[in-house]
Structures are given as structure tokens and as C-alpha cells.
Design a protein around this motif. Structure first.
Motif, PDB file in Angstrom:
ATOM      1  N   ALA A 214      13.659  -5.171  -0.766  1.00  0.00           N
ATOM      2  CA  ALA A 214      13.298  -5.564  -2.134  1.00  0.00           C
ATOM      3  C   ALA A 214      11.800  -5.833  -2.247  1.00  0.00           C
ATOM      4  O   ALA A 214      11.166  -5.511  -3.261  1.00  0.00           O
ATOM      5  CB  ALA A 214      14.089  -6.793  -2.553  1.00  0.00           C
ATOM      6  N   GLU A 215      11.197  -6.403  -1.199  1.00  0.00           N
ATOM      7  CA  GLU A 215       9.758  -6.640  -1.171  1.00  0.00           C
ATOM      8  C   GLU A 215       9.201  -6.133   0.152  1.00  0.00           C
ATOM      9  O   GLU A 215       9.794  -6.374   1.205  1.00  0.00           O
ATOM     10  CB  GLU A 215       9.437  -8.129  -1.344  1.00  0.00           C
ATOM     11  N   TYR A 216       8.083  -5.448   0.082  1.00  0.00           N
ATOM     12  CA  TYR A 216       7.500  -4.880   1.304  1.00  0.00           C
ATOM     13  C   TYR A 216       5.982  -4.884   1.160  1.00  0.00           C
ATOM     14  O   TYR A 216       5.445  -4.600   0.086  1.00  0.00           O
ATOM     15  CB  TYR A 216       7.986  -3.448   1.511  1.00  0.00           C
ATOM     16  N   SER A 217       5.275  -5.185   2.250  1.00  0.00           N
ATOM     17  CA  SER A 217       3.813  -5.178   2.263  1.00  0.00           C
ATOM     18  C   SER A 217       3.339  -3.980   3.086  1.00  0.00           C
ATOM     19  O   SER A 217       3.438  -3.984   4.317  1.00  0.00           O
ATOM     20  CB  SER A 217       3.278  -6.487   2.854  1.00  0.00           C
ATOM     21  N   PHE A 218       2.844  -2.960   2.401  1.00  0.00           N
ATOM     22  CA  PHE A 218       2.381  -1.742   3.054  1.00  0.00           C
ATOM     23  C   PHE A 218       0.963  -1.977   3.573  1.00  0.00           C
ATOM     24  O   PHE A 218       0.027  -2.189   2.816  1.00  0.00           O
ATOM     25  CB  PHE A 218       2.403  -0.588   2.047  1.00  0.00           C
ATOM     26  N   GLN A 219       0.791  -1.923   4.904  1.00  0.00           N
ATOM     27  CA  GLN A 219      -0.447  -2.351   5.530  1.00  0.00           C
ATOM     28  C   GLN A 219      -1.599  -1.371   5.300  1.00  0.00           C
ATOM     29  O   GLN A 219      -1.387  -0.170   5.086  1.00  0.00           O
ATOM     30  CB  GLN A 219      -0.228  -2.542   7.030  1.00  0.00           C
ATOM     31  N   PRO A 220      -2.847  -1.876   5.323  1.00  0.00           N
ATOM     32  CA  PRO A 220      -4.021  -1.023   5.103  1.00  0.00           C
ATOM     33  C   PRO A 220      -4.090   0.120   6.125  1.00  0.00           C
ATOM     34  O   PRO A 220      -3.585   0.007   7.249  1.00  0.00           O
ATOM     35  CB  PRO A 220      -5.205  -1.979   5.285  1.00  0.00           C
ATOM     36  N   LEU A 221      -4.750   1.198   5.728  1.00  0.00           N
ATOM     37  CA  LEU A 221      -4.897   2.337   6.633  1.00  0.00           C
ATOM     38  C   LEU A 221      -6.132   3.137   6.265  1.00  0.00           C
ATOM     39  O   LEU A 221      -6.644   3.061   5.148  1.00  0.00           O
ATOM     40  CB  LEU A 221      -3.658   3.243   6.599  1.00  0.00           C
ATOM     41  N   LYS A 222      -6.606   3.913   7.257  1.00  0.00           N
ATOM     42  CA  LYS A 222      -7.655   4.902   7.049  1.00  0.00           C
ATOM     43  C   LYS A 222      -7.180   6.214   7.646  1.00  0.00           C
ATOM     44  O   LYS A 222      -6.628   6.236   8.738  1.00  0.00           O
ATOM     45  CB  LYS A 222      -8.965   4.480   7.719  1.00  0.00           C
TER      46      LYS A 222
ATOM     47  N   ASN B 137      -6.329  -2.842   1.001  1.00  0.00           N
ATOM     48  CA  ASN B 137      -5.475  -4.017   0.833  1.00  0.00           C
ATOM     49  C   ASN B 137      -4.050  -3.737   1.280  1.00  0.00           C
ATOM     50  O   ASN B 137      -3.598  -2.593   1.227  1.00  0.00           O
ATOM     51  CB  ASN B 137      -5.416  -4.438  -0.645  1.00  0.00           C
ATOM     52  N   PRO B 138      -3.297  -4.755   1.679  1.00  0.00           N
ATOM     53  CA  PRO B 138      -1.847  -4.573   1.828  1.00  0.00           C
ATOM     54  C   PRO B 138      -1.252  -4.311   0.440  1.00  0.00           C
ATOM     55  O   PRO B 138      -1.396  -5.119  -0.478  1.00  0.00           O
ATOM     56  CB  PRO B 138      -1.363  -5.914   2.395  1.00  0.00           C
ATOM     57  N   ILE B 139      -0.622  -3.155   0.272  1.00  0.00           N
ATOM     58  CA  ILE B 139      -0.039  -2.793  -1.024  1.00  0.00           C
ATOM     59  C   ILE B 139       1.344  -3.429  -1.139  1.00  0.00           C
ATOM     60  O   ILE B 139       2.176  -3.272  -0.241  1.00  0.00           O
ATOM     61  CB  ILE B 139       0.063  -1.265  -1.167  1.00  0.00           C
ATOM     62  N   LYS B 140       1.584  -4.115  -2.224  1.00  0.00           N
ATOM     63  CA  LYS B 140       2.890  -4.715  -2.437  1.00  0.00           C
ATOM     64  C   LYS B 140       3.823  -3.671  -3.044  1.00  0.00           C
ATOM     65  O   LYS B 140       3.529  -3.079  -4.081  1.00  0.00           O
ATOM     66  CB  LYS B 140       2.792  -5.922  -3.365  1.00  0.00           C
ATOM     67  N   LEU B 141       4.954  -3.416  -2.369  1.00  0.00           N
ATOM     68  CA  LEU B 141       5.952  -2.471  -2.846  1.00  0.00           C
ATOM     69  C   LEU B 141       7.245  -3.225  -3.162  1.00  0.00           C
ATOM     70  O   LEU B 141       7.758  -3.979  -2.335  1.00  0.00           O
ATOM     71  CB  LEU B 141       6.226  -1.394  -1.783  1.00  0.00           C
ATOM     72  N   ASP B 142       7.738  -3.036  -4.375  1.00  0.00           N
ATOM     73  CA  ASP B 142       8.977  -3.686  -4.808  1.00  0.00           C
ATOM     74  C   ASP B 142      10.019  -2.611  -5.076  1.00  0.00           C
ATOM     75  O   ASP B 142       9.757  -1.637  -5.790  1.00  0.00           O
ATOM     76  CB  ASP B 142       8.746  -4.501  -6.081  1.00  0.00           C
ATOM     77  N   ALA B 143      11.206  -2.792  -4.495  1.00  0.00           N
ATOM     78  CA  ALA B 143      12.323  -1.867  -4.708  1.00  0.00           C
ATOM     79  C   ALA B 143      13.335  -2.526  -5.642  1.00  0.00           C
ATOM     80  O   ALA B 143      13.832  -3.627  -5.357  1.00  0.00           O
ATOM     81  CB  ALA B 143      12.972  -1.504  -3.379  1.00  0.00           C
ATOM     82  N   VAL B 144      13.636  -1.867  -6.738  1.00  0.00           N
ATOM     83  CA  VAL B 144      14.582  -2.390  -7.724  1.00  0.00           C
ATOM     84  C   VAL B 144      15.768  -1.433  -7.784  1.00  0.00           C
ATOM     85  O   VAL B 144      15.607  -0.250  -8.099  1.00  0.00           O
ATOM     86  CB  VAL B 144      13.932  -2.519  -9.115  1.00  0.00           C
TER      87      VAL B 144
ATOM     88  N   ASP C 218      18.717   4.938  -4.102  1.00  0.00           N
ATOM     89  CA  ASP C 218      17.814   5.544  -5.075  1.00  0.00           C
ATOM     90  C   ASP C 218      17.131   4.450  -5.881  1.00  0.00           C
ATOM     91  O   ASP C 218      17.129   4.469  -7.118  1.00  0.00           O
ATOM     92  CB  ASP C 218      18.597   6.493  -6.000  1.00  0.00           C
ATOM     93  N   ALA C 219      16.531   3.494  -5.188  1.00  0.00           N
ATOM     94  CA  ALA C 219      15.893   2.384  -5.877  1.00  0.00           C
ATOM     95  C   ALA C 219      14.593   2.831  -6.530  1.00  0.00           C
ATOM     96  O   ALA C 219      13.892   3.713  -6.032  1.00  0.00           O
ATOM     97  CB  ALA C 219      15.614   1.256  -4.883  1.00  0.00           C
ATOM     98  N   ASP C 220      14.270   2.201  -7.668  1.00  0.00           N
ATOM     99  CA  ASP C 220      12.945   2.399  -8.264  1.00  0.00           C
ATOM    100  C   ASP C 220      11.928   1.650  -7.399  1.00  0.00           C
ATOM    101  O   ASP C 220      12.173   0.501  -6.987  1.00  0.00           O
ATOM    102  CB  ASP C 220      12.905   1.841  -9.685  1.00  0.00           C
ATOM    103  N   ILE C 221      10.782   2.277  -7.135  1.00  0.00           N
ATOM    104  CA  ILE C 221       9.750   1.660  -6.302  1.00  0.00           C
ATOM    105  C   ILE C 221       8.506   1.433  -7.152  1.00  0.00           C
ATOM    106  O   ILE C 221       8.038   2.341  -7.842  1.00  0.00           O
ATOM    107  CB  ILE C 221       9.392   2.542  -5.081  1.00  0.00           C
ATOM    108  N   TYR C 222       7.974   0.198  -7.082  1.00  0.00           N
ATOM    109  CA  TYR C 222       6.774  -0.175  -7.834  1.00  0.00           C
ATOM    110  C   TYR C 222       5.702  -0.633  -6.853  1.00  0.00           C
ATOM    111  O   TYR C 222       5.989  -1.302  -5.843  1.00  0.00           O
ATOM    112  CB  TYR C 222       7.073  -1.299  -8.834  1.00  0.00           C
ATOM    113  N   ALA C 223       4.447  -0.283  -7.151  1.00  0.00           N
ATOM    114  CA  ALA C 223       3.315  -0.661  -6.302  1.00  0.00           C
ATOM    115  C   ALA C 223       2.339  -1.522  -7.087  1.00  0.00           C
ATOM    116  O   ALA C 223       2.094  -1.289  -8.274  1.00  0.00           O
ATOM    117  CB  ALA C 223       2.611   0.585  -5.773  1.00  0.00           C
ATOM    118  N   SER C 224       1.775  -2.513  -6.387  1.00  0.00           N
ATOM    119  CA  SER C 224       0.731  -3.354  -6.972  1.00  0.00           C
ATOM    120  C   SER C 224      -0.184  -3.837  -5.846  1.00  0.00           C
ATOM    121  O   SER C 224       0.080  -3.611  -4.668  1.00  0.00           O
ATOM    122  CB  SER C 224       1.352  -4.538  -7.733  1.00  0.00           C
ATOM    123  N   ASN C 225      -1.287  -4.520  -6.238  1.00  0.00           N
ATOM    124  CA  ASN C 225      -2.265  -5.041  -5.271  1.00  0.00           C
ATOM    125  C   ASN C 225      -2.853  -3.925  -4.409  1.00  0.00           C
ATOM    126  O   ASN C 225      -2.996  -4.049  -3.203  1.00  0.00           O
ATOM    127  CB  ASN C 225      -1.624  -6.109  -4.367  1.00  0.00           C
TER     128      ASN C 225
END
Length: 480
Positions: A161-169, A215-222, A233-240
Motif C-alpha cells: 500500500a505504501e512504498y519508498s522507491f529509493q534514489p538512483l542514477k 529523492n525517495p519517491i513515495k508510491l501508493d497502491a490503491v 491490478d492496483a492503481d499506483i500513484y507517485a509523489s515526492n
């Protein structure tokens, strides 16, 4: 953005590799060895050599594998994609494309095609020089510790439901390289020589891309009304998010073809020094110690630079404004994504220039004759990126044993990639043909998890019919 994330993850699958290290220790390798050691062409006993072409391909990954298979077996086809819900997994069946469950993945892809090239020995005012010209087509990209968010969809499970996608290059470049190689001896005694060499290179960029997620991208699965364990088949939203993305390409999306154009220019230099011990009147050395600093330089590119930095919540899965669009170009996708983030198709545009550094590295080499024409060799390649957004070469430790003669050479090698993955291979040189692999076992033996392999082929023209006695007979005689 969802397609952009999927592309980054997919790129972690397979990679391509650098020049054949074991063959580069062969004193008859000539101009083929210049990209890894600018002094090695000097040791070629033949006065001249010509490389018609050579190509080196390697793939490795820690993202996906094919179960119980070898590379030649892939020609038969029949590979299934894993589906745990239907009982299709790499752990239970052969010939299944399955995915690792790591939290993070990495990739380093390298391809090197050496085109028409040549070198020759020439005396200038009593000083012996080795001069050469080489052409190359190089492809390289790298990323390390990519947050493996796709492991959930690969295993067909619902994302957290909540996930922090870590920074990358991550970066990538495809470019032509034109080089001038020069080597000579600084001093010579009856038993020793100190050799210095350099390759000055002009780089012409064809394609490139750079992504920096800061930044760590906040991903929310609804969960949706249709989301089930069998059909997550959850909706995925990104912020931050704070993402800088740059690209340039020669692919013409309107005409659906590749058009050769100059997308950027750069310069580079390779430097090398080698101390050798040899017996009097012996063409091949007894021992060598060499240090090379490779790919010092960078490329300035012309393309598009975009910045996506906002607190706006963006839907990246099940968004009809993204999923239902037939994307025809990267530019089109960037414009639509800019509209999602800023409400303006041009707001993300941040200029038309960016820089990528060449994959600077150190190559330390030791070579020792153990009996006539038999050598044991050691190579250490360590990346040392120094410029902005530098590409990153694979770290390698390798030892090899080779037999080097006129018209014939053979060697076996044991390599350690990134100080963790072992490869066993070698090469054979028969007249003008060179065949090799630094990771040969996956070609012939079934691997429990097939995820790597390499292949090297080259074709040269040089006087392989020549030998030491014939060369000596042509030398001028000072006798009365």
C-alpha cells in the motif's frame, strides 16, 4: 512515468561487455589490444598488422534468468515466462524465464566493435615507434542498486500500500570513437625496456540518456474493484519525486528508422607505461608489468533535458492519459508526463545540453614467461569515474595462461566480475581468426539459472606466416 520506470528496470536484464582481456595479453594481438593497453601494440614482433573487425559481447544480470538451459539451447525456442499462479516457475521447470526476488538489482552493459584498424612499426631519427589508427563503435550503460519495485508485478502479487522507491542514477551512451595510438621506448638496455604509450580519441555520440532520481519517491497502491490475488491490478500513484532526465537519439520516430547523425562531440585519452624484461635477441619478453589509465574524457551532447520536481500526485498505473496513448517518440512521452506533473506540456523542459563522462578506469597488468612461448598473466580493471555523469566500466580481476606463437595462440582464463561473479573462458588464435569467451560454460553446459555468457570474434591480417628467423634474415648486416 510508469513506462519510464519499467524501462529502467528492464534495462537491468542483460548487458554487453568489454574487450577480451585474455586475448589482450597476447603479444600478437596488435592494434586490437590498444583499447585496454596503449603500450601492448608495441610488443607485436610483426612490423605491421591490420584488424578487419572484432566484436565482443557479454551479458550478465541479477534481474532475470532462464532455468536449466544453455545459450545454444535457446536456439530451439520454447521459453515460457514464469506465472506462479499457474505453477510455472524456474524452480520447478526447465526453460522458464523467471525473475530474482532481490530488493535491489544492478546492471553494467558494454559492447565494443572494433572496425578497420591498423598499426605498424617505424623508426624516426633512430627511435622505434609503434603507430596505429583504430575505429570503434561502443555502447555502454550502468546503474547500481536499482530499487526492484517490479519484483511484485513479476511475481504477480499486489504491491504494498505504501512504498519508498529509493534514489538512483543511471546512464547510457552509444558512440563512435576514432583513435590514434602511439607507443615508444623511453630507454633500452640489453635486458630491459621502459615503454610508454598513449591513444588520443575523438568521440562522436549517436544516442545517450541520463536519469538521476534524487529523492525517495513515495508510491501508493490503491486496490481497485477488480484487484484479486489472481489479477493484482492496483492503481499506483507517485509523489515526492525529484527526477532529472536527459536524452538524445538518432532514431527517427516519425519515419520509424535509424538516421545516422552527430548528437555530440567529445575527446578522450588513454595513457600507459610498461616495464619489460627480455633476453638479448629474444623478440618476446620474459616479464612485463604495466599500468594503464583509460578513457579520461567526456562527451558534450545535444538533446533534451527535463526536470520533474513537484508534490503533485501522479497516477502511473491505470491512468488512461498514459496507458491509452500510442506513444511514438520519447519527446511525446516527456510532453504528456510534463502535463501530468505541471499541467503544462513544456514546463519540464530544462535545456538542450548535457554531459556524460567516459568510463574511466585503471588497468594493471602482470605477465610472466614460464617456458618458451608460455605465459601466465594477471589483469585488474578498476573503474575510477572522474567526470560528471560518468559511465562505469565493470570491475574485473582475471588470471590467464596463454601460449603465444607465430600464427597460433591459445589461452584459458578465470575472471571475477564486480568481485563476486566468476567466469571461466579463454581464446584461440588461428592465423587471421580469433575466437574467445570470458564466460564460456553457459554456451555448452546447462545452467541452473542461465543469466550470463560472452563471445568474442575477430579477424586480422598480419604476417602470421612470418617467424623470428625470417625477420632476422631481413635485418641489415654490419659485417664486412
Amino acid at each position: 512515468m510508469s513506462k519510464l520506470l519499467y524501462l529502467m528496470f528492464f534495462c537491468s536484464g542483460f548487458g554487453f561487455g568489454q574487450n577480451n582481456l585474455s586475448f589482450s595479453n597476447d603479444q600478437y594481438s596488435g592494434i586490437n589490444s590498444a583499447p585496454l593497453s596503449p603500450t601492448t601494440p608495441y610488443f607485436n614482433p610483426n612490423k605491421w598488422d591490420v584488424s578487419i573487425f572484432s566484436t565482443d559481447i557479454l551479458f550478465q544480470n541479477d534481474y532475470a534468468y532462464i532455468s536449466d538451459q544453455n545459450i545454444f539451447g535457446l536456439l530451439k525456442g520454447g521459453v515460457k515466462t514464469a506465472n506462479p499462479q499457474k505453477g510455472i516457475t524456474g524452480e520447478s521447470q526447465a526453460n522458464v524465464l523467471d525473475f530474482y526476488k532481490h530488493d535491489f538489482v544492478k546492471y553494467n552493459l558494454e559492447s565494443d566493435i572494433v572496425g578497420p584498424s591498423f598499426s605498424f612499426r617505424q623508426k624516426i631519427k633512430g627511435q622505434t615507434f609503434r603507430l596505429g589508427i583504430f575505429t570503434r563503435l561502443r555502447t555502454q550503460g550502468s546503474a547500481k542498486d536499482i530499487d526492484y519495485y517490479m519484483r511484485f508485478s513479476n511475481q504477480i502479487v499486489i504491491e504494498p500500500a505504501e512504498y519508498s522507491f529509493q534514489p538512483l542514477k543511471t546512464n547510457f551512451m552509444n558512440w563512435n570513437e576514432f583513435g590514434l595510438n602511439v607507443s615508444t621506448n623511453l630507454y633500452t638496455t640489453n635486458t630491459q625496456e621502459l615503454i610508454v604509450g598513449a591513444s588520443i580519441k575523438y568521440a562522436l555520440a549517436l544516442d545517450a540518456a541520463y536519469i538521476n532520481s534524487k529523492n525517495p519517491i513515495k508510491l501508493d497502491a490503491v486496490l481497485t474493484s477488480t484487484s484479486t490475488l489472481e489479477n493484482p491490478d492496483a492503481d499506483i500513484y507517485a509523489s515526492n519525486y525529484d527526477i532529472e532526465a536527459s536524452y538524445t537519439t538518432n532514431y527517427d520516430f516519425d519515419k520509424d528508422k535509424y538516421v545516422y547523425k552527430n548528437r555530440g562531440n567529445g575527446v578522450g585519452i588513454d595513457l600507459g607505461i610498461a616495464l619489460v624484461n627480455r633476453r638479448i635477441n629474444d623478440e618476446l619478453y620474459d616479464s612485463k608489468i604495466a599500468l594503464n589509465l583509460l578513457d579520461i574524457g567526456y562527451v558534450n551532447l545535444k538533446g533534451e533535458n527535463h526536470l520533474f520536481k513537484n508534490s503533485t500526485l501522479v497516477q502511473i498505473r491505470n491512468n488512461p492519459r498514459l496507458d491509452d496513448v500510442d506513444f511514438k517518440s520519447i519527446q511525446q512521452y516527456a510532453r504528456i508526463l510534463s502535463n501530468e506533473v505541471y499541467g503544462d506540456t513544456l514546463a519540464s523542459y530544462n535545456g538542450n545540453k548535457f554531459t556524460i563522462g567516459l568510463p574511466t578506469s585503471l588497468n594493471f597488468n602482470l605477465s610472466k614467461k614460464v617456458r618458451p612461448n608460455h605465459y601466465i598473466n594477471f589483469n585488474w580493471v578498476q573503474r575510477v569515474p572522474v567526470f560528471e555523469n560518468s559511465l562505469k566500466r565493470t570491475n574485473i580481476l582475471q588470471t590467464s595462461y596463454s601460449i603465444q606463437k607465430d600464427g597460433f595462440g591459445i589461452g584459458t582464463s578465470l575472471s571475477l566480475y564486480e568481485y563476486e561473479k566468476i567466469g571461466f573462458g579463454g581464446y584461440v588464435r588461428i592465423g587471421p581468426l580469433i575466437l574467445g569467451s570470458e564466460n564460456a560454460l553457459p554456451f555448452v553446459f546447462k545452467q541452473n539459472k542461465l543469466n550470463s555468457g560472452s563471445f568474442y570474434i575477430g579477424l586480422k591480417l598480419y604476417p602470421f606466416w612470418d617467424n623470428e628467423a625470417k625477420r632476422r634474415s631481413r635485418e641489415p648486416c654490419d659485417c664486412e
